[in-house]
Enzyme design. Structure first.
Site, PDB file in Angstrom:
ATOM      1  N   HIS A  54       0.834  -1.195  -0.072  1.00  0.00           N
ATOM      2  CA  HIS A  54      -0.131   0.097   0.022  1.00  0.00           C
ATOM      3  C   HIS A  54       0.716   1.303   0.075  1.00  0.00           C
ATOM      4  CE1 HIS A  54      -3.585   2.275   0.547  1.00  0.00           C
ATOM      5  NE2 HIS A  54      -2.766   2.882   1.624  1.00  0.00           N
ATOM      6  N   TYR A  57       4.451   0.550  -3.233  1.00  0.00           N
ATOM      7  CA  TYR A  57       4.061   0.226  -4.566  1.00  0.00           C
ATOM      8  C   TYR A  57       5.098  -0.690  -5.215  1.00  0.00           C
ATOM      9  CZ  TYR A  57       0.723   4.044  -4.795  1.00  0.00           C
ATOM     10  OH  TYR A  57      -0.362   5.133  -4.576  1.00  0.00           O
ATOM     11  N   SER A 104      -7.844   5.224  -2.781  1.00  0.00           N
ATOM     12  CA  SER A 104      -8.863   4.097  -2.653  1.00  0.00           C
ATOM     13  C   SER A 104      -9.036   4.078  -0.864  1.00  0.00           C
ATOM     14  CB  SER A 104      -8.313   2.623  -3.394  1.00  0.00           C
ATOM     15  OG  SER A 104      -7.058   2.301  -2.723  1.00  0.00           O
ATOM     16  N   HIS A 105      -9.832   3.348  -0.473  1.00  0.00           N
ATOM     17  CA  HIS A 105     -10.221   2.960   0.966  1.00  0.00           C
ATOM     18  C   HIS A 105     -10.930   1.464   0.912  1.00  0.00           C
ATOM     19  CE1 HIS A 105      -9.537   4.546   5.175  1.00  0.00           C
ATOM     20  NE2 HIS A 105      -8.314   4.502   4.621  1.00  0.00           N
ATOM     21  N   ARG A 126      -6.997  15.777   2.932  1.00  0.00           N
ATOM     22  CA  ARG A 126      -5.890  16.242   3.273  1.00  0.00           C
ATOM     23  C   ARG A 126      -4.497  16.226   2.410  1.00  0.00           C
ATOM     24  NH1 ARG A 126      -7.663  13.050   7.476  1.00  0.00           N
ATOM     25  NH2 ARG A 126      -6.240  11.715   7.313  1.00  0.00           N
ATOM     26  N   GLU A 323      -2.887   5.192  12.561  1.00  0.00           N
ATOM     27  CA  GLU A 323      -3.358   5.994  11.424  1.00  0.00           C
ATOM     28  C   GLU A 323      -4.574   6.727  11.859  1.00  0.00           C
ATOM     29  OE1 GLU A 323      -4.170   3.426   8.338  1.00  0.00           O
ATOM     30  OE2 GLU A 323      -2.232   2.602   8.219  1.00  0.00           O
ATOM     31  N   GLN A 325      -6.893   9.998  12.356  1.00  0.00           N
ATOM     32  CA  GLN A 325      -7.272  10.853  11.546  1.00  0.00           C
ATOM     33  C   GLN A 325      -7.011  12.299  11.735  1.00  0.00           C
ATOM     34  OE1 GLN A 325      -8.593   9.783   7.919  1.00  0.00           O
ATOM     35  NE2 GLN A 325      -7.033   8.510   8.893  1.00  0.00           N
ATOM     36  N   ASN A 511      -5.758   8.863 -11.282  1.00  0.00           N
ATOM     37  CA  ASN A 511      -6.203   7.288 -11.604  1.00  0.00           C
ATOM     38  C   ASN A 511      -6.265   6.731 -10.148  1.00  0.00           C
ATOM     39  OD1 ASN A 511      -3.556   5.703 -11.228  1.00  0.00           O
ATOM     40  ND2 ASN A 511      -2.922   7.153 -12.835  1.00  0.00           N
ATOM     41  N   GLY A 548      -1.926   9.532  -8.787  1.00  0.00           N
ATOM     42  CA  GLY A 548      -2.689   8.426  -8.705  1.00  0.00           C
ATOM     43  C   GLY A 548      -2.482   7.674  -7.440  1.00  0.00           C
TER      44      GLY A 548
END
Length: 752
Positions: A54, A57, A104-105, A126, A323, A325, A511, A548
């Protein structure tokens, strides 16, 4: 006992849970080689999350390089920031720039739909804020299993409520997107969110920690245990810790805190006291500290005890991985720290100096007076493993493409065509999305010019000049399954065309690439082909990829989702008063079909809805035709020659006509062009086509322009006030009946 760097050097054989944290044996050994010792627990946690698929990459980098080889010039101006930054930034003229990105989530939204989707929106907002821009709008691309599946009934309402709840509380209009249903997404929904922001050129900020002696400030919400186990697979029982052994794996969002954070950050930018900035997303403090240090002078010292906590039982590894927020990290010159703190206090935003930039070339982190991290920051943030995963065209691909829909029974009478149309306009992928979009505020801030159900969202950017932007977000997993190269280009073409029908000039692309496991050669072939298709298509269109997101491992057990490359296209419109809406409004306007229609039904909604069939080849792509069509629409919009325009894509001309007459409740008389089979005319999904409504006085000018450019155009009907869609010689259907078929599907499926 605190696992310090000194202790790590003295205990080289101490067992560590590297496999449980998602690292491979060779990756763990590489970490040991980098450090010259075993990592501390904190260092292991940082490497594990930052080297995860994630964040790093590692399976996609070798393919994504294709995007960086493109031109950095758009049809409007240059890219001010591109791939590698938090978001791409595009010069749109008048000293203004737009930044936009999709992310994405997916997995968190399956585990906890509301918070997963809500924090997906918060995270992408953010990213845009961190570039120095004011966020001005959001979009979402959502995919679920079958509409009637129990899992869809659980996940979809929460996801939609999360997207709407967070965005509405932030006061950001949701101007467009898509909702798609397909069995391949059962157990693995896709929740892709896009945000767009606006800034002046001089307001651009980048994520880097420069300036020895500058202070590192964490500001925003306190750090809690939520989100641990998201990107990192981290669980507190994995380490020697006295804290609780279970933490929530999905982040918990607070949009009201985020709103304060946005306004506070924008005031800090205006005060010109931020030397570098980074938002907190996946990997939390591990990401923010290592990326800032790596992109700056290369040295930073952090005192972890200074991080404000919501949960005092958190172990240092958990603080680094959390993580939570609504947090940001800024680099500030010492002389500006007091002003920084005052501005944060004004907005009731907590701020704490947690570290300092230095010239050590190392990222060091201390906890209770002991050093628990001492690493070269680039090895954490940017020099993770890179894999050239094996890939090959699947054995089953030829058989899938050979299974043409040509043998499927087609409607042959007017009554059959009528029944097919009503069935399709009420089907899950073609029915009205109002049940979803009515939960979103589409017009807050007062600058929304067009929003769903329009083909693209349009926002006014500059009130004085009328300068605006258009955005569309599109994908078609069925097409990509049949041919990932062409399917991705079809997503690009549709998003490009949706922007063009508003009268805007498409200028840049983002993307969100959603695929199954990269360890499957079939999936990696799909991914490689999709990237190649998008890069080639953008090169032909002159619309560079600005950035992206890649989301892999989207599958249930051994079954991967359809390859789903979601493509977002940004367009610029010189004067939003000249935008073209999608719906017919005025009786007497002439309806034209632009573009050529072919017998193309591979991957079509007709084959899907009526026959449950997926096979054959998707429609052909012609980027030259797409560019010519966009140029015609832009010129016609500027001269006021078109009253309405609707792209032709899923469901064909029939769907475009239905949506166009329902928009304002008018009717239309339509005839089938000579030589075309009525079924092909109505339901083919051939590309580079739109239907337009042209005022009678402008008809000669408009057709003359199309003829001069050699673009196919056919008069196919006229708008009227009879309250009927009449396909002459075939069938008629009343507007009220169409509306019931189109609008009842989703409310019925999710009725309390």
């Amino acid at each position: 006992m605190i696992d310090t760097t000194e202790n790590a050097a003295k205990t080289p054989d101490h067992p560590q849970p590297w496999a449980e944290l998602g690292l491979r044996a060779n990756e763990y050994e590489r970490v040991r080689d980098i450090l010259g010792r075993r990592p501390t627990n904190a260092e292991l946690a940082m490497y594990s999350v930052m080297w995860s698929e994630h964040c790093s990459y590692k399976s996609s980098k070798v393919h994504l390089r294709r995007f960086g080889e493109q031109s950095q010039v758009t049809p409007v101006g240059k890219l001010l920031a591109g791939i590698g930054e938090n978001a791409g930034v595009v010069d749109i003229g008048n000293g203004l720039a737009v930044t936009f990105k999709a992310e994405s989530h997916n997995h968190p939204s399956y585990v906890e739909p509301y918070q997963g989707a809500a924090t997906g929106v918060g995270g992408i907002v953010r990213d845009i804020l961190a570039m120095g821009a004011r966020p001005v709008g959001v979009m979402d691309s959502l995919r679920f299993g079958p509409l009637d599946a129990d899992d869809t009934q659980r996940v979809l309402p929460g996801v939609v409520a999360g997207v709407g709840g967070y965005g509405n509380c932030l006061g950001l209009p949701n101007i467009g997107g898509e909702v798609v249903f397909d069995p391949s997404y059962a157990g693995n929904p896709l929740v892709n969110a896009l945000c767009v922001g606006v800034m002046r050129h001089e307001d651009l900020h980048l994520a880097k920690a420069s300036g020895v002696g500058n202070q590192v400030i964490l500001y925003g919400a306190r750090t809690g245990g939520d989100g641990i186990g998201g990107a990192s697979i981290l669980a507190s029982e994995t380490f020697e810790s006295e804290g609780p052994v279970k933490r929530p794996s999905v982040q918990v969002g607070d949009p009201f805190m985020e709103k304060l954070l946005i306004e506070c950050t924008l005031e800090l930018f205006a005060a010109e006291i931020i030397a570098g900035i980074q938002d907190f997303g996946a990997a939390g403090l591990s990401c923010a500290t290592s990326e800032l240090a790596s992109a700056g002078e290369g040295g930073m010292h952090v005192v972890l005890d200074r991080v404000p906590l919501r949960d005092s039982t958190l172990a240092p590894e958990e603080i680094l991985m959390s993580e939570s927020q609504e947090r940001m990290m800024a680099v500030v010159e010492p002389a500006d720290v007091e002003r920084f703190m005052k501005i944060c206090a004004k907005w009731d935003v907590q701020a704490d100096v947690v570290g300092e930039v230095n010239a050590s070339g190392r990222l060091t982190i201390e906890w209770r007076g002991e050093t628990i991290v001492d690493v070269p920051p680039r090895t954490v943030a940017h020099d993770g493993p890179v894999y050239e995963r094996p890939f090959a065209r699947p054995d089953w691909q030829d058989a899938l493409q050979a299974a043409s829909p040509a043998h499927l029974a087609r409607p042959s009478t007017g009554d059959d065509l009528r029944a097919t149309l009503l069935r399709m306009v009420g089907s899950p992928n073609l029915c009205s999305r109002a049940w979803v979009t009515d939960q979103y505020d589409r017009y807050v801030l007062g600058n929304t010019v067009l929003a769903q159900p329009e083909d693209a969202g349009v926002l006014r950017i500059d009130e004085a000049s009328g300068l605006g932007i258009a955005l569309s977000l599109d994908a078609n997993g069925r097409y990509a399954k049949l041919d990932p190269y062409t399917g991705t280009q079809l997503a690009l073409a549709e998003a490009y065309r949706n922007v063009a029908v508003t009268g805007a000039r498409p200028v840049a692309v983002t993307n969100c690439l959603n695929f199954g496991s990269p360890e499957d050669p079939d999936v990696m072939w799909q991914f490689a082909e999709a990237v190649r298709g998008l890069a080639d298509g953008c090169q032909e269109l002159g619309t560079p990829v600005t950035g992206g997101n890649v989301s892999l491992y989207n599958q249930t057990a051994e079954t991967a989702i359809h390859p789903t490359p979601v493509v977002g296209v940004l367009g610029v419109i010189d004067d939003v008063s000249r935008r073209i809406p999608s719906g017919f409004r005025t009786p007497g306007h002439i309806i034209y079909l632009l573009g050529g229609t072919r017998d193309e039904f591979g991957g079509s909604e007709w084959a899907n809805v009526v026959h449950g069939h997926l096979g054959g080849l998707p429609p052909a792509v012609d980027f030259g035709a797409e560019k010519a069509l966009a140029d015609i629409l832009h010129s016609a919009a500027g001269d006021g020659m078109i009253a309405a325009a609707h792209d032709v894509s899923d469901g064909g001309v029939a769907q475009a006509l239905v949506e166009s007459v329902l928009r304002h409740g008018v009717g239309a008389r339509v005839w089938v062009p000579g030589g075309l089979d009525p079924f092909v005319f109505l339901f083919s999904e051939s590309t580079a086509r739109v239907i337009v409504a042209v005022p009678h006085p402008d008809e000669v000018r408009f057709t003359g322009m199309c003829a001069a450019r050699g673009y196919p155009h056919e008069r196919i009907g006229v708008v009227d006030d009879e309250g009927v869609l009449d396909v002459q010689g075939q069938f008629s259907v009343g507007i009220d009946e169409l509306r019931r078929a189109h609008e009842e599907t989703l409310p019925a499926a999710f009725a309390e």
